[in-house]
Structure formats: structure tokens, C-alpha cells
Design a protein around this motif. Structure first.
Motif, short mmCIF file in Angstrom:
data_model
loop_
_atom_site.label_atom_id
_atom_site.label_comp_id
_atom_site.label_asym_id
_atom_site.label_seq_id
_atom_site.Cartn_x
_atom_site.Cartn_y
_atom_site.Cartn_z
N PHE A 138 0.86 -1.20 0.00
CA PHE A 138 0.00 0.00 0.00
C PHE A 138 0.90 1.25 0.00
O PHE A 138 1.74 1.45 0.86
N TYR A 140 1.32 5.20 0.21
CA TYR A 140 0.63 6.34 0.84
C TYR A 140 1.44 7.62 0.59
O TYR A 140 2.67 7.60 0.52
N CYS A 148 -3.14 8.96 5.78
CA CYS A 148 -2.10 7.91 5.78
C CYS A 148 -2.01 7.23 7.15
O CYS A 148 -1.75 6.02 7.23
N GLU A 151 -4.94 4.74 7.44
CA GLU A 151 -4.72 3.57 6.58
C GLU A 151 -3.69 2.63 7.19
O GLU A 151 -3.89 1.41 7.23
N ASP A 154 -5.19 0.77 10.14
CA ASP A 154 -6.13 -0.28 9.73
C ASP A 154 -5.39 -1.54 9.27
O ASP A 154 -5.78 -2.66 9.63
N ARG A 223 -2.40 7.56 -4.00
CA ARG A 223 -2.68 6.49 -3.04
C ARG A 223 -3.12 5.23 -3.81
O ARG A 223 -4.18 5.20 -4.45
N THR A 225 -2.91 0.67 -3.94
CA THR A 225 -2.66 -0.62 -3.28
C THR A 225 -2.57 -1.71 -4.34
O THR A 225 -3.36 -1.74 -5.29
N VAL A 243 -9.62 5.74 2.05
CA VAL A 243 -9.08 5.03 3.21
C VAL A 243 -10.13 4.22 3.95
O VAL A 243 -9.89 3.06 4.34
N HIS A 246 -10.94 0.41 3.34
CA HIS A 246 -10.10 -0.12 2.26
C HIS A 246 -9.31 -1.36 2.72
O HIS A 246 -9.21 -2.36 1.98
N ALA A 247 -8.74 -1.35 3.90
CA ALA A 247 -7.95 -2.50 4.38
C ALA A 247 -8.80 -3.77 4.46
O ALA A 247 -8.32 -4.87 4.12
#
Length: 259
Positions: A138, A140, A148, A151, A154, A223, A225, A243, A246-247
Motif C-alpha cells: 500500500f 501512501y 495515511c 490507513e 487499519d 494512493r 494498493t 481510506v 479499504h484495508a
């Protein structure tokens, strides 16, 4: 005196007067001399012209003009030859350093670009370190900024879940190693943070590009991933990530990925 004598004397005086009257036009002799003078002047001019060495002096200016023309032609030829010499090297050097297009490399289904960069703690991280397992990268924009930070927290929270799915997680930004360490210590992050100050990995994965904010365009980190499968190929790419949640979305995709 008698009349006869008077007549005789008058007759004798007449020729004298006529002589005097005839002599008057002789006084105009200077006029004749002036008329002759112009006739002499052309002779004097001709002599003066003949006396001047015209034929001797004329070749010198001609030689000087010829030498000037030669030097001018030499200068012009030198200038004309110097221009292409300056332009040719630049034209040769331009195609010598072509920049690769990272967008054409980092595509879904394509092979993941290799990397080796420093991380927090002073060690280095390479793609080959995670051969045979799934990997999440990921990217950032900046360490210790609000988005950031959320994120990174997470992904740290879901670290054990990613491990159960056989997936490692790495965070990448252009911050220095020192800034990454401060970011990790401040928020107790348990994910390795990579420092890519030269934007090598960022460009290879398409995470470096043009951005806009408040009507101003600039180059920066987008940003992004990337989910890499155990086979070393890119399974999925998320661009312009939001964000929130998202994780969890990335974890679900990693669990579904079998290869």
C-alpha cells in the motif's frame, strides 16, 4: 586760315580719326586671349590625368577587395558549419536516455516489478524476500498525515488476519527512513515501512503521477494498493484509494486469491 586750308586739314584729320576708330577693336585682343585660354585648359587636364599613376594604384584596391571577400566567405562557411555541430550532439543524446512507462509495467495479470529498498529499522526489503507467498503493497502520500495514519493503523489492526491468509503487508512512501521510524513509533505500527526517496518503486507500480489540489497540478504519490499473488504476478490494483474500509476490502481479496 582760308576755307580751302580748313577742308584740307579736315580731310587729313579724317584718316587719323578712322585710324583711331580702327585701333579700338584691336584693344579687344585680351578677349581673343581668353578665348584661347579655354583651348589650353583641356591640354593641361589631359597632361595632369596622364601624369597620375592610375593604372598602378587600381590593382591595390582590387586585391584588398578580393582578400576581404575571401575572409568574409571563410567566416560565413565557418559559421554555417558550426551550427549543425552544436545541434547534432543534442539530437543524438535525447534518444539515449528514454524513460520507461511504469503504467505499462504494473498491470493486473503482469509480473510484479522487482525492488530492493531500505525500511524502518535500517534493514532493506526486496520482492524476492516474499517469493512463494502473497504480498500487499500500500503506497501512501506522506507519513503521519491524517489519511495515511488511518490507513496504516487499519492494516496494522488486520495484520494477523492477513497472516492467516498467507499474505504479507508492506507500506511504501517517499519519506526518509528516519521519518518512517518516527511514524511507526508514534502510532505503534507493526507493518514494515519502505522508504522510496528516488521514486523508483513508486514509478514502477504507477503510484507516482500528476495530482491536483485546489486547482493546482503537481507531481506526487497517488494512493495505490497492489495485491501480488504467490506466483509473482499482480492479481489486483486499487488506484486513488479511499481510506475508510479499504484495508478490509484488500483482506477479502487476499483471502479469495488462491494463486
Amino acid at each position: 586760315m582760308s576755307k580751302k586750308t580748313r577742308k584740307k586739314s579736315s580731310k587729313k584729320s579724317l584718316p587719323q580719326s578712322s585710324k583711331t576708330s580702327a585701333r579700338k577693336p584691336a584693344a579687344a585682343k585680351p578677349v581673343r586671349t581668353t578665348a584661347k585660354a579655354p583651348a589650353k585648359t583641356p591640354k593641361a587636364k589631359v597632361k595632369a590625368k596622364a601624369s597620375k599613376p592610375v593604372a598602378k594604384k587600381s590593382p591595390k584596391p582590387a586585391k584588398m577587395a578580393a582578400t576581404k571577400d575571401k575572409t568574409a566567405a571563410a567566416k560565413e562557411s565557418h559559421k554555417a558549419a558550426s551550427k549543425p555541430l552544436k545541434s547534432n550532439p543534442s539530437a543524438i543524446q535525447k534518444p539515449a536516455t528514454p524513460k520507461p512507462e511504469p503504467a505499462a509495467v504494473a498491470i493486473e495479470g503482469g509480473k510484479a516489478p522487482g525492488f530492493r529498498l531500505p525500511r524502518d529499522g535500517g534493514d532493506s526489503v526486496a520482492l524476492t524476500d516474499y517469493a512463494g507467498q502473497k504480498l500487499v503493497l500500500f503506497f501512501y502520500p506522506r507519513a503521519d498525515t491524517p489519511g495515511c495514519t488511518r490507513e496504516a493503523i487499519d492494516f496494522t489492526r488486520l495484520r494477523s488476519d492477513f497472516a492467516e491468509a498467507g499474505t504479507a503487508v508492506l507500506g511504501i512512501s517517499a519519506d526518509t527512513v528516519k521519518a518512517q521510524e518516527s511514524f511507526r513509533n508514534k502510532h505503534e505500527l507493526a507493518i514494515p515501512l519502505i522508504s522510496d526517496e528516488r521514486h523508483e518503486m513508486l514509478e514502477a507500480y504507477g503510484a507516482w503521477g500528476e495530482k491536483s489540489m485546489y486547482g493546482r497540478s503537481f507531481m506526487g504519490i497517488i494512493r495505490t494498493t497492489v495485491l501480488i499473488g504467490a506466483n509473482g504476478r499482480i492479481a489486483r490494483i486499487w488506484r486513488n484509494v479511499r481510506v475508510d474500509g479499504h484495508a478490509d476490502e484488500v483482506l477479502a481479496a487476499a483471502r479469495e486469491l488462491t494463486g
